[in-house]
Design an enzyme around this catalytic site. Sequence first.
Site, PDB file in Angstrom:
ATOM      1  CE  LYS A 156      60.201  80.105 -28.248  1.00 25.08           C
ATOM      2  NZ  LYS A 156      58.794  79.737 -28.496  1.00 25.08           N
ATOM      3  CB  THR A 215      55.656  78.667 -28.546  1.00 19.15           C
ATOM      4  OG1 THR A 215      55.091  77.747 -27.613  1.00 19.15           O
ATOM      5  CG2 THR A 215      54.984  80.021 -28.387  1.00 19.15           C
ATOM      6  CE  LYS A 268      52.278  78.120 -25.208  1.00 21.62           C
ATOM      7  NZ  LYS A 268      53.121  77.082 -25.793  1.00 21.62           N
TER       8      LYS A 268
END
Length: 1377
Positions: free
Chosen positions: A565, A419, A497
């Site tokens: 993150k 990701t 995503k």
Amino acid sequence: MGSGEATVVGFLGLDALSLDMASALLCSSYKVQAFEDGGSLMDDFLKRGGDQCNCPMEAAKGAAALIVLISHPDQINDLFFGPEGACKGLQEDALVILHSTILPSYIEKIEKRLTEEGKVQYVVDAYASKKTSDNGKLLVTSSGKSDATSRARPILSAISDKLFIFDGEIGAGSKTKLVNELLEAIHLVASVEAIALGCKAGIHPWIIYDIISNAAGNSWVFKNHVPHLLRGSHKKQNFLDPVIQNLGVIIDAAKMHTFPLPLFAVAHQQLVLASSHQDEASGDLPAIKIWEKVFGADITTAANSEPYNPEILAKHIIANASTVKCIGFIGLGAMGFGMAANLLKSNYTVTGFDVYKPTLARFSEVGGLIGNTPAEASKNADVLVIMVTNETQAECVLYGESGAVSALPAGASIILSSTVSPLFVSQLEQRLQAEGKNLKLVDAPVSGGVKRAREGTLTIMASGTDEALHSAGSVLSAMSEKLYIIKGVCGAGSGVKMVNQLLAGIHIASAAEAMAFGTRLGLKTRILFDVIKNSGGGSWMFENRVPHMLENDYTPYSALDIFVKDLGIVSRECSAHKVPLHIATVAYQLFVSGSAAGWGRQDDAGVVKVYETLTGVKVEAKLPVLKREETLKSLPLEWPVDPIEEICRLNQTSSKTLVVLDDDPTGTQTVHDIEVLTEWSIESLVNQFMKRPTCFFILTNSRALSAEKAVALTEEICRNIDLAAKLVEKIDYTVVLRGDSTLRGHFPEEADAAVSVIGDIDAWIICPFFLQGGRYTIRNIHYVADGDCLIPAGETEFAKDAAFGYKSSNLCEWVEEKTRGRIPASNVASISIQLLRKGGPDAVCERLCRLKKGSTCIVNAASERDMAVFAAGMLKAELKGRHFLCRTAASFVSARVGITPIPPILPKDLGVDKQKAGGLIVVGSYVPKTTKQVKELQSQCGHFLKCIEISVEKIAMKSLEEREEEIQRTVEMVDAYLSSQKDTLVMTSRQLITGKDASESLDINFRVSSALVEIVRRIKTKPRYILAKGGITSSDLATKALEAKCAKIAGQALAGVPLWQLGPESRHPGVPYIVFPGNVGNDMAVADVVKSWALYSRLSSTKDLLLNAEKGGYAIGAFNVYNLEGVEAVVSAAEEERSPAMLQIHPAAFKQGGIPLVACCISAAEQASVPITVHFDHGASKQELVEAIDLGFHSVMADGSHLSFEENISYTKFIAQLAHSNDMLVEAELGRLSGTEDDLTVEDFEAKLTNVNQAEHFIDRTGIDALAICIGNVHGKYPPTGPNLRLDLLKDLQALASKKGVFLVLHGASGVPEELVKNCIEKGVRKFNVNTEIRKAYMDCLNEPKKDLVQVMVSAKEKMKAVIMEKMKLFGSSGKA
């Protein structure tokens, strides 16, 4: 109201939801009447069958319940207390349901006023909502005091599709509404943020919707509002304004409770901003246009652009994918390892690299190749998969030292599944193109978790050039169940995503905010969770992550730092695209706060700790451990009338036989004089019914079976019961499924099986209360007592059972858990303790008769009286035609039958106290309580109990030969011990061996149990009694080893421990069979039973012997012994005469015999079948008395008679304190006897009689237990004129001794005439020392010629024994043991 009339429900005020409620009631055969002042819905109400009323009083008249719509607190005056107010029409026991949208604090005030001024007894609130996406189902959340909610449940169940009830204070329904609307507001704004960011990232809004509505970022609001938004169907009049209007109530509540709501505050401000844009616009501006102004994104154009299907694109890519042979895989963490291992299963050659060397070794074990650097893993790879944590790691493995890019062959493809931000992907693609090796990049972030990674069923959102996608298509297909190809630049997949993570992160953070706020509002968080997940505030992440919060379990399934993150990526991208994402930014800061606090490696649900730390709340739904005494005292007083007599009368009226199907033998633990069958042939059942018993048991032992076998068995038994009952004239029956009081067993399978045979029933009754085992059900929570604590059942060792484990302590939730949601917790009714104790049997009967057909009802109980009240009420309901199937613990059965308890059964009660064979104790149970009890048994009874441990590994896990050898070894040892009159413990080794699943664990249990059966079956010696520990063990031994078909329940060996007498058909007819449950009693319980049933029954101390003598008016003989023959003579005489006795050692004998003599006496006393203690006599020095105390004597005599009075006191006091600290009786002497004993002589001039005044001071200052007196008695032989005992002095000493609670002792009993001895006993002497006559008998024997030493021993023993027996008869102790 007559029984044939419909129940009346009144309504004050109608809205759309009220109308739906009224319709539901009408369909359920209620009579509904309503008052509506100026509303427009009355015509519709009348068309549906309702009756119109002209005022509130008329609507309340005759109503069992009144549902009141309140939108403002001031309405209460007119509705209830005006001239025609409802209070004037309400009947005394009517229920008021407040259907309201006002603050909870106002609800509480209204309830107080209604109860105080309006005399309304039952008030609840009810928050109703309807999800249009859920087929219009009505959800109702209600709260109030337990008696009120209990009364409201039938009506609320009738009006709702899903019902949630908070028992306790009113207002929880309204508070739940606040929490739900808080979430809806956050989710609404977050949904728009997600669409806006996606549009700015170049992703089609409908693609975002289609993917995320089936992914972790989904919520009810996203799924149901986004389509309207994208179609432009939301207008200002029907969208934003009503939402904003309700949010002020939440802000007020947060202010009142001083609780920060950062996410909600931002959502509220965004909605206010959007509303301001509405006000600026003229006409009905679509909501999408308003949000475009807020976020600066052209959502309309994006939504109207040409759509495509990402899954169809994926199929095309896969169909035309290039062939791939070798794969490099970098990043073998939790997700990466599963993905790589799955590729191996798909027959790819995979070379893996990870910085953690043990993972590489593990990968090699599953067939992977190892690369020691990223370059080694990439060499010769057609496709390289990167699955590292973040952009920094991706950069390192690609371009760092020994990086992958340098080693990749020309034309290779890279699948980046980490990701990362779309910008990073875009820049990486450019760098790879610059390498000049035709390296292709596929942006392919994944979703789905570790399990789906391992199974190859991930969701992958891939983007890239067509060439790149075709080259990697087969690998993407192998790793995924759902593959989406996202059009656009490489990085579009990461864009999707990113949007998903934006929503997922907000939903986790908002779930934390909502649950923490609900906790501050006083809501029960587990019920709140159930309500929200079924409401508009629900989301995928709410449903998935909140259970972690409730369990306070932050095992990292997905670490909190991952969202630091991921939301960091969102924060950077929104800046790059100039999209103001206020909620996402605040959520990001919440995760950063959690990481800064040190929780970054914990589960992301741990973000709730930010709120908990700030506010002091605890979201955890773990039920508290309660203080038993304090809790029981806090309950209402018990129902004042004992219903047992009424139960007996009702049973006679009913004439129904209670047939109890017991899933293990321990269910007989509260009854007596009832029969139990271990087989269920129609013939046996007919015989039972012919006796017309009130009750009988059938031992099914189904808990030891698989669910399938238990179901088949239950059906078979129920069919036989039904057939047998039909063969006996005028017989009817009720079935009870007796189960474990700690909630283990085959529920609901057995109940379903029973119903399939006996037909429909009105309700299932769940009642696990069991007083003797310390099992209480209070406020629907089932507790297990441990000392003075009440532990929620779901937190105990029993809930961790390998075969029947569970999590819920709340019985409503337990029913839902065990039925796998078939019976929702919200649909489970209950009988409260308040109802039992305030309403009595009649209230119970009424409650049961009002249950919906097919209901499940749990019974709260905290005392036997509660149980009896319920049983009486249930009997009354049965006499009115109701039919119930009960799943209960043992206490219900005795209450239902009307049995009163009796004292524990002892050997003498069954006439087995004279038998000599050893008793057999068999332990198979593995619960920790049993292990503690066995340890205590060995500690307390190890001196007489023989212990044989069976290796579970050998009998359950090894070969048949090893199993047989272990069984036969045990049988031979047991036979030897039992025939030697030794009580014998046979126990399985204590290390629990479990299988991989419940079925395998049951199989291991079967192999262990069958070995125990085989051992007991082969034992030839008939035991004096048998004790079986554990339900499965006791059942199998009774039915299979002992072949019992019928037994009589004699009573209990201990509270909660059944005792049977085996039937005549069994291998050991009449033998007492003690069925000891695995989960009953304290740590000493088994030891206590074994001691009370042991061959001997030595009292615990010399003091106990003398106390019994005092009560019985006899004396104990203390017989001096010097050797084995003397010891055997005393013990043999005592056993033959059934007399207590004392083995007495004089210092001179101790000097010669030493420790072996003492050990011989103590061992003989312990092995004797009558009470015998060992006494140290005439201890004239501290040294020898200290040694005697350490050696384990049961009592000592401190002889300071040779000292001055003060010295005697000092000496005796010292010894008394030392001996008492070891629980030993202390005898002392005041006065001095003349004569000789064991070479110690006291001259006549030294002798002196006991002074009564001195004796009183002596007793007070020394604390002695027994006083050896001098009233003219002597040691040794009396003069020819005989003894001259001062009986007048003895009388005075008796009065003193009685007053001070000490025992009188007379030394020098040898040679005292019988009448004089009896006279002394009448005057209080309780211990006689006997020495001279026994020694003379021994010495005379030595003068008789004998052939060898053995004959001398036999003769000496018999001679002494004869003297001792005569003394026992004289002292009156014969027959007293």
